[in-house]
Design a protein around this motif. Structure first.
Motif, PDB file in Angstrom:
ATOM      1  N   THR A 403       7.668   0.978  -7.966  1.00 24.25           N
ATOM      2  CA  THR A 403       6.585   0.056  -7.576  1.00 24.25           C
ATOM      3  C   THR A 403       6.968  -1.396  -7.831  1.00 24.25           C
ATOM      4  O   THR A 403       6.145  -2.287  -7.607  1.00 24.25           O
ATOM      5  CB  THR A 403       5.315   0.383  -8.350  1.00 24.25           C
ATOM      6  N   ASP A 409       2.956  -0.349  -3.879  1.00 25.21           N
ATOM      7  CA  ASP A 409       2.550   1.023  -4.166  1.00 25.21           C
ATOM      8  C   ASP A 409       3.675   1.987  -3.811  1.00 25.21           C
ATOM      9  O   ASP A 409       4.567   1.682  -3.020  1.00 25.21           O
ATOM     10  CB  ASP A 409       1.296   1.392  -3.369  1.00 25.21           C
ATOM     11  N   GLY A 411       4.845   5.252  -1.794  1.00 25.36           N
ATOM     12  CA  GLY A 411       4.407   5.828  -0.534  1.00 25.36           C
ATOM     13  C   GLY A 411       5.588   6.133   0.365  1.00 25.36           C
ATOM     14  O   GLY A 411       6.745   6.166  -0.078  1.00 25.36           O
ATOM     15  N   SER A 447       2.581   4.393   7.890  1.00 23.39           N
ATOM     16  CA  SER A 447       2.908   4.008   6.528  1.00 23.39           C
ATOM     17  C   SER A 447       1.784   4.412   5.581  1.00 23.39           C
ATOM     18  O   SER A 447       0.613   4.248   5.899  1.00 23.39           O
ATOM     19  CB  SER A 447       3.138   2.493   6.433  1.00 23.39           C
ATOM     20  N   SER A 448       2.187   4.947   4.423  1.00 24.88           N
ATOM     21  CA  SER A 448       1.222   5.246   3.370  1.00 24.88           C
ATOM     22  C   SER A 448       1.367   4.289   2.195  1.00 24.88           C
ATOM     23  O   SER A 448       0.783   4.504   1.144  1.00 24.88           O
ATOM     24  CB  SER A 448       1.409   6.700   2.894  1.00 24.88           C
ATOM     25  N   ILE A 449       2.172   3.230   2.378  1.00 28.97           N
ATOM     26  CA  ILE A 449       2.332   2.199   1.349  1.00 28.97           C
ATOM     27  C   ILE A 449       1.323   1.089   1.635  1.00 28.97           C
ATOM     28  O   ILE A 449       1.413   0.412   2.667  1.00 28.97           O
ATOM     29  CB  ILE A 449       3.759   1.631   1.349  1.00 28.97           C
ATOM     30  N   GLU A 450       0.405   0.925   0.750  1.00 29.69           N
ATOM     31  CA  GLU A 450      -0.657  -0.058   0.978  1.00 29.69           C
ATOM     32  C   GLU A 450      -0.058  -1.456   1.115  1.00 29.69           C
ATOM     33  O   GLU A 450       0.774  -1.879   0.324  1.00 29.69           O
ATOM     34  CB  GLU A 450      -1.660  -0.022  -0.180  1.00 29.69           C
ATOM     35  N   GLY A 451      -0.519  -2.151   2.149  1.00 31.47           N
ATOM     36  CA  GLY A 451      -0.055  -3.509   2.385  1.00 31.47           C
ATOM     37  C   GLY A 451       1.159  -3.590   3.293  1.00 31.47           C
ATOM     38  O   GLY A 451       1.501  -4.673   3.767  1.00 31.47           O
ATOM     39  N   GLY A 453       1.669  -1.450   6.162  1.00 28.22           N
ATOM     40  CA  GLY A 453       1.264  -1.235   7.538  1.00 28.22           C
ATOM     41  C   GLY A 453       2.386  -0.636   8.359  1.00 28.22           C
ATOM     42  O   GLY A 453       3.243   0.090   7.854  1.00 28.22           O
TER      43      GLY A 453
END
Length: 506
Positions: A403, A409, A411, A447-451, A453
């Protein structure tokens, strides 16, 4: 006939045997004589006279009667008949040889061309002397030198980079040089030592459209590749790379336009499916052929294999592992099924494609460790001697393992790419090659990583080139790359990049 030699030369034979002598017959195998055994002391001599010269006859009852006494007349008659048979064989074997007239003609021609023969003799003597000198001063009996030099004139004609800035239209002139020492100890193995350098730079503000021959070493030459390939049996080939190994050293890239930058496609994306690029470094690769229709390749290459530090080495640092099946259902059709698992824990490790959008290469940009699982299918179909259709499609799942102290995050990203290629071998002249590539460089679709996209739009990679072979050592390749919506962002103006590549090989 007491001697048993060829009939027809019998004289002064005892009266009791005259009736039988008239019926003596030539035999063609010693096995036809019933009273002759392999254990007889003269068996080998008798077999030779029968089967090689055909001058032994047997009695009508199939016997030879080798222990019967004979007269001197019988011996003389039989010997004469055998010699006559030998003379017949000699005459038959020499019937087509030269006559005295032929020899006279040959002597006359020799005298007529005496001057030319003397000149030819002198040339042969000179060649023998030069050959002896080369052998005495040759570099190596096991090693040959192969070289390759690229001169490239490149310019961006129009468009914007990944961040909406105008691309510089300032022309550049750059190079790449490779010197390969190819060494074989058995005739089937090969030790490759490559020295290379170059000063061709990429466009740091645009990953798409990267040239296949980019290598910015500021023209400082150094060791790029050191690997050894050897066979195991008739169907298996093993490659051990100590430095600079790549997937194409042990696996087919299933692309007729792959010339590794020196020939074929001018872009890295057009050269081969991006799935192959994360597999690089030191390690081992194996290629095994299951007949003519199926080929299996397995390989593991580590990026920091020589470092004993924590997070490095052969198994604790970055790596790329490849498994590939190439199926050949038809004579000119190759289908590749490829899987690559890669891990990167430093920004210099090739765990990503090196092409496509900045977002699809986020690991190297953020210096975050990632693990990727990539799946691809490749196809190359030579429909005729002058037309090859090919292409590929690939999916990559990329997961970050850090992280960055809470900066991002954990992801995963879903990354896709595809291409259709058209190749035109011998276009206009033998050795030439024309090519067209249409595709989508790696793009983040989910994408599952916040921010983070995903990439908002789709950029197409359009490429065309024409490789003109001036001779076996020199080719000139003009080519153009057109990128719609650079960085998969339609807000960016289309980019057009042109290059003129000149390749010298020796």
């Amino acid at each position: 006939m007491t001697l048993g030699l060829a009939s027809g030369a019998i004289a002064a034979e005892p009266p009791a045997l005259e009736a039988e002598s008239a019926a003596l017959e030539q035999v063609t195998s010693v096995s036809q004589l019933s009273d002759v055994q392999p254990t007889d002391w003269a068996f080998q001599a008798l077999q030779s006279l029968v089967e090689r010269y055909g001058c032994i006859a047997g009695y009508p009852d199939g016997t030879y009667r080798g222990n019967r006494a004979m007269t001197r007349y019988e011996f003389a008659a039989g010997l004469n008949a055998c010699l006559d048979r030998v003379n017949e064989l000699i005459a038959a074997g020499t019937a087509d040889l030269a006559t005295r007239e032929d020899l006279a003609t040959l002597q006359r021609l020799q005298e007529e061309f005496a001057a030319e023969l003397a000149t030819l003799r002198g040339r042969v003597d000179s060649l023998e002397a030069r050959t002896a000198e080369l052998e005495a001063n040759q570099f190596s009996t096991t090693t040959r030198l192969e070289g390759e030099a690229i001169f490239a004139l490149t310019s961006a004609f129009d468009g914007e980079d990944a961040f909406g800035n105008s691309l510089s239209d300032n022309p550049t002139f750059s190079d790449r040089l490779r010197l390969n020492l190819e060494t074989s100890f058995t005739g089937r193995d090969n030790l490759r030592t490559r020295l290379s350098t170059g000063n061709t730079q990429g466009r740091g503000d645009l990953l798409e459209g990267a040239l296949a021959f980019e290598q910015d070493e500021a023209n400082d030459i150094g060791l790029e590749v050191l690997l050894y390939t050897f066979p195991l049996g008739d169907s298996t080939e093993v490659t051990v790379a100590a430095a600079g190994g790549a997937s194409d050293d042990f696996a087919s890239t299933v692309n007729a336009l792959d010339g590794d930058g020196a020939s074929g496609a001018i872009s890295a994306f057009g050269t081969r499916h991006p799935i192959y690029y994360p597999v690089a470094g030191a390690g081992v690769g194996v290629r095994h052929a299951f007949g003519d229709k199926l080929e299996l390749s397995l390989g593991y290459l580590a990026g920091d294999a020589n470092s004993p530090a924590s997070g490095s080495g052969l198994f604790d640092g970055s790596y790329g592992a490849l498994a590939q099946l190439v199926v050949k259902p038809l004579d000119r059709l190759d289908i590749g099924l490829t899987y690559v698992n890669a891990y990167s824990n430093n920004p210099d490790a090739p765990a990503e494609t090196g092409t496509g959008s900045f977002l699809s290469n986020y690991a190297s940009l953020l210096d975050v460790p990632v693990v990727t699982n990539s799946y691809g299918v490749e196809l190359s179909w030579r429909l005729s001697d002058r037309f090859v259709v090919g292409g590929w499609a690939g999916y990559t799942n990329s997961r970050n393992l850090s992280t960055l102290n809470g900066a991002i995050d954990r992801g995963a990203l879903d990354i896709w790419n595809w291409a259709v290629t058209l190749g035109f071998p011998d276009l206009g002249k033998e050795g030439n090659l024309g090519g067209i590539i249409v595709g989508m460089e790696p793009k983040v679709t989910d994408s599952s990583i916040e921010g983070f996209g995903e990439d908002p739009d789709t950029s197409l990679h359009l490429e065309a080139f024409y490789q003109y072979q001036l001779n076996e050592n020199l080719s000139i390749t003009p080519g153009v790359i057109w990128l719609t919506a650079p960085n998969h962002n339609s807000d960016n103006q289309d980019a057009v990049i042109g290059t003129l590549r000149t390749t010298f090989s020796f």
